[in-house]
Scaffold this motif. Structure first.
Motif, short mmCIF file in Angstrom:
data_model
loop_
_atom_site.label_atom_id
_atom_site.label_comp_id
_atom_site.label_asym_id
_atom_site.label_seq_id
_atom_site.Cartn_x
_atom_site.Cartn_y
_atom_site.Cartn_z
N LEU A 70 24.13 14.78 38.28
CA LEU A 70 24.29 15.55 37.06
C LEU A 70 25.44 14.99 36.23
CD1 LEU A 70 23.42 18.14 35.47
CD2 LEU A 70 25.29 19.33 36.66
N ARG A 71 25.13 14.62 34.99
CA ARG A 71 26.16 14.21 34.04
C ARG A 71 26.62 15.45 33.28
NH1 ARG A 71 26.41 8.47 32.81
NH2 ARG A 71 27.61 9.08 30.98
N ILE A 72 27.90 15.75 33.34
CA ILE A 72 28.45 16.97 32.78
C ILE A 72 29.37 16.62 31.61
CG2 ILE A 72 29.85 19.02 33.25
CD1 ILE A 72 29.16 18.59 36.25
N SER A 73 28.99 17.02 30.41
CA SER A 73 29.85 16.83 29.25
C SER A 73 30.86 17.97 29.20
CB SER A 73 29.02 16.79 27.97
OG SER A 73 29.87 16.74 26.83
N LEU A 74 32.15 17.63 29.29
CA LEU A 74 33.19 18.65 29.30
C LEU A 74 33.58 19.09 27.89
CD1 LEU A 74 35.62 17.32 32.06
CD2 LEU A 74 33.73 18.95 32.28
N ILE A 75 33.36 18.23 26.92
CA ILE A 75 33.76 18.51 25.55
C ILE A 75 33.01 17.54 24.64
CG2 ILE A 75 35.73 16.90 25.61
CD1 ILE A 75 37.34 19.03 24.02
N ASP A 76 32.69 17.97 23.42
CA ASP A 76 31.96 17.07 22.52
C ASP A 76 32.89 16.31 21.59
OD1 ASP A 76 32.67 19.32 21.02
OD2 ASP A 76 30.92 19.18 19.72
N ARG A 77 34.17 16.66 21.59
CA ARG A 77 35.13 15.97 20.72
C ARG A 77 35.58 14.65 21.34
NH1 ARG A 77 37.22 19.63 16.89
NH2 ARG A 77 36.46 21.74 17.25
N CYS A 78 35.97 13.73 20.45
CA CYS A 78 36.48 12.45 20.92
C CYS A 78 37.58 12.00 19.98
CB CYS A 78 35.36 11.40 20.98
SG CYS A 78 35.87 9.86 21.77
#
Length: 328
Positions: A7-15
């Motif tokens: 499972l790839r888990i995105s913790l936040i969409d900001r960069c």
């Protein structure tokens, strides 16, 4: 179809970067509000009570830029300490890594991928789309810190963009000769960069391998990764070269992952949203974890029917989300 246990888990969409291959130049992005993000506890509940029971044992933390997530070290520790967690990795741009590399390692993180699209500071600045200097050096310090702490494997991700950094392929490949670093060359994709992709096109992994083979020779490596990379090695090198060929080759039959967005949407494929489910909304509505397990299992059954070539939103100009918003 491989067993889907990753499972790839995105913790936040900001960069903190605006890379050419990820975000359209000059565009204003609608970021997820803090209250719309999965909380740490919601994320841990989903991992422990939903994903692990249906067979997930390997997890990768991504973004946006995951190191922008408040409390990321403590979250890493909690996921790593779950007895069923067999593998925990992270993908980062490395800019914030140096000061906390040891903390992440001590928390239980053992594998890390760092984006390094250029060894030339000017080219690097062009790719990441930020004004100012010194960012390459700070990323390089993050890479060195991760290496010195003991992350193994230490992987460096390179998105090859024609006319921008393709002239550096041999220099980047050479990093694997003397250090046990693993370079992953990734074919340029039309996600969030439709005009740039139309203007530049992409270079196939086969062409990259041809250039490297002409310089040093190239053999298939005995080292296998968790992902879709075809792994090779320069004879005598300590590290490896991986090629992720999502444009030139279809590897759907080898795909072993689902993707959980930072706002709780679970999607079956990087370029296919069909069948995606919003686990955050369901969880906050009081849906039982057993019912959520059933929904995830249904998505897994559907995933076996997806073929990359039949992607529903991946065409140039049609895809509205950037890679950072997907959690690439």
């Amino acid at each position: 179809m491989n067993q889907v246990d990753y499972l790839r888990i995105s913790l936040i969409d900001r960069c903190n970067f605006r890379c050419l291959y990820c975000m359209p130049e000059g565009a204003e992005l609608d970021y997820i509000l803090k209250q719309q993000l999965l909380t740490d506890q919601e994320l841990l509940t989903l991992i422990q009570d939903v994903f692990i029971p249906v067979g997930f044992t390997r997890f990768r933390l991504t973004g946006g830029e995951p190191l922008l997530r408040p409390g990321v070290v403590e979250l890493v520790k909690k996921i790593a300490n779950l007895p069923q967690t067999q593998d925990l990795a992270m993908t980062t741009n490395g800019f914030l890594l140096a000061p906390i590399a040891k903390n992440l390692y001590d928390a239980g993180l053992r594998r890390i991928n760092i984006s390094l699209d250029s060894l030339e500071s000017d080219t690097f600045e062009q790719i990441i789309g930020n004004h100012g200097r010194g960012r390459w050096q700070q990323v390089w310090q993050g890479i060195q810190a991760a290496y010195n702490v003991g992350f193994d494997p230490l992987k460096l991700n390179v998105v090859v963009i024609p006319g921008v950094n393709d002239h550096e392929v041999l220099d980047l490949a050479a990093l694997t000769i003397d250090k046990q670093w693993h370079i992953r060359f990734i074919e340029f994709m039309p996600i969030g960069n439709g005009q740039l992709f139309s203007d530049r096109g992409w270079i196939s992994s086969a062409d990259l391998r041809h250039s490297i083979r002409a310089r040093w020779g190239l053999t298939e490596s005995q080292v296998c990764g968790n992902g879709p990379a075809d792994v090779f090695q320069i004879p005598g090198a300590k590290g490896t070269l991986g090629f992720i060929s999502q444009m030139s080759e279809c590897f759907c039959d080898r795909c072993n992952r689902l993707r959980l967005n930072a706002d709780g949407w679970l999607r079956p494929c990087l370029l296919n949203e069909t069948g995606q489910i919003n686990l955050k909304t369901a969880l906050r509505a009081g849906i039982s974890t057993l019912q959520l397990q059933e929904q995830v299992q249904q998505l897994l059954n559907f995933k076996s029917e997806i073929n990359f070539k039949q992607r529903d939103s991946g065409t140039v100009g049609a895809y509205t989300r950037t890679m950072s918003q997907i959690g690439g």
